[in-house]
Design a protein around this motif. Structure first.
Motif, PDB file in Angstrom:
ATOM      1  N   MET A 169     -71.000  -3.375 -42.126  1.00  0.00           N
ATOM      2  CA  MET A 169     -70.079  -2.236 -42.156  1.00  0.00           C
ATOM      3  C   MET A 169     -69.141  -2.320 -43.370  1.00  0.00           C
ATOM      4  N   GLU A 170     -68.834  -1.171 -43.935  1.00  0.00           N
ATOM      5  CA  GLU A 170     -67.841  -1.055 -45.011  1.00  0.00           C
ATOM      6  C   GLU A 170     -66.608  -0.367 -44.432  1.00  0.00           C
ATOM      7  N   VAL A 171     -65.433  -0.770 -44.871  1.00  0.00           N
ATOM      8  CA  VAL A 171     -64.187  -0.239 -44.307  1.00  0.00           C
ATOM      9  C   VAL A 171     -63.758   1.061 -44.976  1.00  0.00           C
ATOM     10  N   PHE A 172     -63.721   1.091 -46.308  1.00  0.00           N
ATOM     11  CA  PHE A 172     -63.223   2.283 -47.017  1.00  0.00           C
ATOM     12  C   PHE A 172     -64.274   2.782 -48.006  1.00  0.00           C
ATOM     13  N   PRO A 173     -64.912   3.934 -47.705  1.00  0.00           N
ATOM     14  CA  PRO A 173     -64.807   4.668 -46.438  1.00  0.00           C
ATOM     15  C   PRO A 173     -65.636   3.974 -45.354  1.00  0.00           C
ATOM     16  N   LEU A 174     -65.345   4.292 -44.103  1.00  0.00           N
ATOM     17  CA  LEU A 174     -66.088   3.718 -42.993  1.00  0.00           C
ATOM     18  C   LEU A 174     -67.550   4.138 -43.133  1.00  0.00           C
ATOM     19  N   SER A 175     -68.423   3.151 -43.358  1.00  0.00           N
ATOM     20  CA  SER A 175     -69.826   3.470 -43.625  1.00  0.00           C
ATOM     21  C   SER A 175     -70.681   2.223 -43.444  1.00  0.00           C
ATOM     22  N   VAL A 176     -71.993   2.449 -43.492  1.00  0.00           N
ATOM     23  CA  VAL A 176     -72.964   1.364 -43.390  1.00  0.00           C
ATOM     24  C   VAL A 176     -73.471   1.024 -44.791  1.00  0.00           C
ATOM     25  N   ASN A 177     -73.458  -0.264 -45.121  1.00  0.00           N
ATOM     26  CA  ASN A 177     -74.074  -0.723 -46.360  1.00  0.00           C
ATOM     27  C   ASN A 177     -75.573  -0.873 -46.082  1.00  0.00           C
ATOM     28  N   ILE A 178     -76.374   0.019 -46.633  1.00  0.00           N
ATOM     29  CA  ILE A 178     -77.795   0.081 -46.295  1.00  0.00           C
ATOM     30  C   ILE A 178     -78.511  -1.223 -46.632  1.00  0.00           C
ATOM     31  N   LYS A 179     -78.207  -1.808 -47.773  1.00  0.00           N
ATOM     32  CA  LYS A 179     -78.856  -3.050 -48.179  1.00  0.00           C
ATOM     33  C   LYS A 179     -78.599  -4.166 -47.167  1.00  0.00           C
ATOM     34  N   TYR A 180     -77.321  -4.326 -46.784  1.00  0.00           N
ATOM     35  CA  TYR A 180     -76.976  -5.395 -45.842  1.00  0.00           C
ATOM     36  C   TYR A 180     -77.489  -5.093 -44.432  1.00  0.00           C
ATOM     37  N   MET A 181     -77.546  -3.802 -44.098  1.00  0.00           N
ATOM     38  CA  MET A 181     -78.076  -3.412 -42.787  1.00  0.00           C
ATOM     39  C   MET A 181     -79.549  -3.811 -42.670  1.00  0.00           C
ATOM     40  N   ILE A 182     -80.330  -3.495 -43.695  1.00  0.00           N
ATOM     41  CA  ILE A 182     -81.752  -3.844 -43.686  1.00  0.00           C
ATOM     42  C   ILE A 182     -81.918  -5.355 -43.566  1.00  0.00           C
ATOM     43  N   ARG A 183     -81.104  -6.092 -44.297  1.00  0.00           N
ATOM     44  CA  ARG A 183     -81.207  -7.564 -44.261  1.00  0.00           C
ATOM     45  C   ARG A 183     -80.851  -8.104 -42.883  1.00  0.00           C
ATOM     46  N   GLU A 184     -79.825  -7.532 -42.246  1.00  0.00           N
ATOM     47  CA  GLU A 184     -79.418  -7.981 -40.914  1.00  0.00           C
ATOM     48  C   GLU A 184     -80.539  -7.736 -39.904  1.00  0.00           C
ATOM     49  N   VAL A 185     -81.147  -6.561 -39.940  1.00  0.00           N
ATOM     50  CA  VAL A 185     -82.238  -6.247 -39.011  1.00  0.00           C
ATOM     51  C   VAL A 185     -83.464  -7.104 -39.314  1.00  0.00           C
ATOM     52  N   LYS A 186     -83.735  -7.314 -40.575  1.00  0.00           N
ATOM     53  CA  LYS A 186     -84.867  -8.153 -40.992  1.00  0.00           C
ATOM     54  C   LYS A 186     -84.727  -9.567 -40.447  1.00  0.00           C
ATOM     55  N   GLU A 187     -83.549 -10.158 -40.616  1.00  0.00           N
ATOM     56  CA  GLU A 187     -83.319 -11.525 -40.144  1.00  0.00           C
ATOM     57  C   GLU A 187     -83.305 -11.582 -38.618  1.00  0.00           C
ATOM     58  N   ASN A 188     -82.732 -10.553 -37.999  1.00  0.00           N
ATOM     59  CA  ASN A 188     -82.688 -10.501 -36.534  1.00  0.00           C
ATOM     60  C   ASN A 188     -84.095 -10.393 -35.942  1.00  0.00           C
ATOM     61  N   SER A 189     -84.994  -9.766 -36.702  1.00  0.00           N
ATOM     62  CA  SER A 189     -86.370  -9.552 -36.251  1.00  0.00           C
ATOM     63  C   SER A 189     -87.307 -10.686 -36.671  1.00  0.00           C
ATOM     64  N   HIS A 190     -86.809 -11.584 -37.550  1.00  0.00           N
ATOM     65  CA  HIS A 190     -87.638 -12.665 -38.109  1.00  0.00           C
ATOM     66  C   HIS A 190     -88.852 -12.109 -38.848  1.00  0.00           C
ATOM     67  N   GLU A 191     -88.645 -10.938 -39.468  1.00  0.00           N
ATOM     68  CA  GLU A 191     -89.716 -10.312 -40.254  1.00  0.00           C
ATOM     69  C   GLU A 191     -89.401 -10.529 -41.738  1.00  0.00           C
ATOM     70  N   TYR A 192     -89.583 -11.751 -42.196  1.00  0.00           N
ATOM     71  CA  TYR A 192     -89.137 -12.117 -43.535  1.00  0.00           C
ATOM     72  C   TYR A 192     -90.004 -11.535 -44.648  1.00  0.00           C
ATOM     73  N   SER A 193     -91.154 -10.985 -44.288  1.00  0.00           N
ATOM     74  CA  SER A 193     -92.015 -10.361 -45.299  1.00  0.00           C
ATOM     75  C   SER A 193     -91.656  -8.893 -45.548  1.00  0.00           C
ATOM     76  N   LEU A 194     -90.691  -8.366 -44.796  1.00  0.00           N
ATOM     77  CA  LEU A 194     -90.309  -6.956 -44.943  1.00  0.00           C
ATOM     78  C   LEU A 194     -89.816  -6.684 -46.357  1.00  0.00           C
ATOM     79  N   ASN A 195     -90.339  -5.646 -46.982  1.00  0.00           N
ATOM     80  CA  ASN A 195     -89.941  -5.277 -48.344  1.00  0.00           C
ATOM     81  C   ASN A 195     -88.646  -4.466 -48.271  1.00  0.00           C
ATOM     82  N   GLU A 196     -87.520  -5.124 -48.524  1.00  0.00           N
ATOM     83  CA  GLU A 196     -86.204  -4.485 -48.362  1.00  0.00           C
ATOM     84  C   GLU A 196     -86.029  -3.292 -49.298  1.00  0.00           C
TER      85      GLU A 196
END
Length: 283
Positions: A169-196
């Motif tokens: 999450m980004e504070v100003f403005p309140l938003s989602v950082n797409i790059k970090y979001m993809i990485r978080e889901v990738k690591e949470n899923s243990h799908e390390y081959s995912l092309n971010e």
């Protein structure tokens, strides 16, 4: 044990219930939704059974319909059905107006009531974008990522449960950082081959297509973002330590029958009652 019940198990429970009860039986996706819906139904004439998921709920109705069982219906979340142009016109299957029950609640006055309790008025006044609109904008990238991962799109089969929103999450403005979001889901899923990079480009392309955010955004994501926004951006002193669970519960408690009556789902239930005059659902 309840989470291991199959559609056949739940259908048999409905049959057993019918031996002693002649009223409506409504199948609900889960116990959390059931706590809300039971406030709006006539409990003398309508009983609710949780089905442990959307697929199970629909299967239960189909099983019972084949045996000529009357007075059965289910309410399920639309999820991505409308984005996928899926025809869900089954007479005993009703769907939420928006992506899910949580987004229906956020679309209502329940959100305004919650903000009166947890938001700082002077902080809200300084914001250029209303909170509801801000939540939709922030939740859209992750909603589209979920859609992209679904069986109707790229079938990435990623695991979104238990992701940590604070990590992207980004504070100003309140938003989602797409790059970090993809990485978080990738690591949470243990799908390390995912092309971010590829996934990020696909999400950006979907964002440009201007899909309806009320159908794309998950209520859970919006509640997580709302909790984060209250803690970090526009909350009062009472919201310093609010969690997704506290906000979700507060929204449900704020949602009343007058708000539910304004929905298409409520009118769909009324139509179902008209088509099944021997059975009652609503109070």
């Amino acid at each position: 044990m309840k989470k291991y019940l199959t559609a056949d198990d739940i259908a048999n429970s409905a049959r057993m219930m019918r031996t002693q009860y002649r009223g409506t039986i409504m199948i609900i996706e889960g116990s959390t939704d059931m706590r809300l819906y039971k406030r709006f139904v006539d409990d003398r004439k309508c009983r609710l059974i949780p089905a442990n998921g959307k697929e199970n709920a629909i299967k239960v109705v189909e099983i019972l319909e084949r045996s000529g069982f009357e007075g059965i219906l289910t309410i399920v979340d639309a999820d991505f059905w409308r984005l996928d142009n899926i025809d869900f016109e089954q007479r005993n299957v009703l769907v939420t107006d928006t992506h899910d029950l949580e987004t229906m609640i956020i679309a209502s006055e329940a959100l305004d009531r919650l903000l009166e309790e947890f938001a700082a008025p002077f902080k809200l006044q300084k914001m250029r974008t209303p909170v509801r609109e801000l939540l939709l904008e922030a939740a859209m990238p992750i909603g589209l990522f979920r859609w992209l991962s679904s069986s109707s799109k790229d079938k990435l089969s990623l695991r979104f449960k238990d992701i940590h929103f604070d990590n992207f999450m980004e504070v100003f403005p309140l938003s989602v950082n797409i790059k970090y979001m993809i990485r978080e889901v990738k690591e949470n899923s243990h799908e390390y081959s995912l092309n971010e990079k590829k996934v990020k480009n696909e999400i950006i392309t979907l964002l440009k297509e201007e899909h309806d955010p009320w159908q794309a955004c998950s209520g859970h994501d919006m509640v997580e973002i709302l909790a984060y926004g209250l803690r970090e951006v526009f909350g009062n002193s009472d919201s310093r330590y609010v969690t997704e669970g506290i906000i979700d519960r507060s929204l449900r408690l704020s949602y009343d029958i007058t708000m539910f009556r304004d929905t298409e789902l409520y009118r769909s239930i009324q139509e179902w009652e008209d088509e099944n005059p021997a059975f009652t659902v609503l109070q």
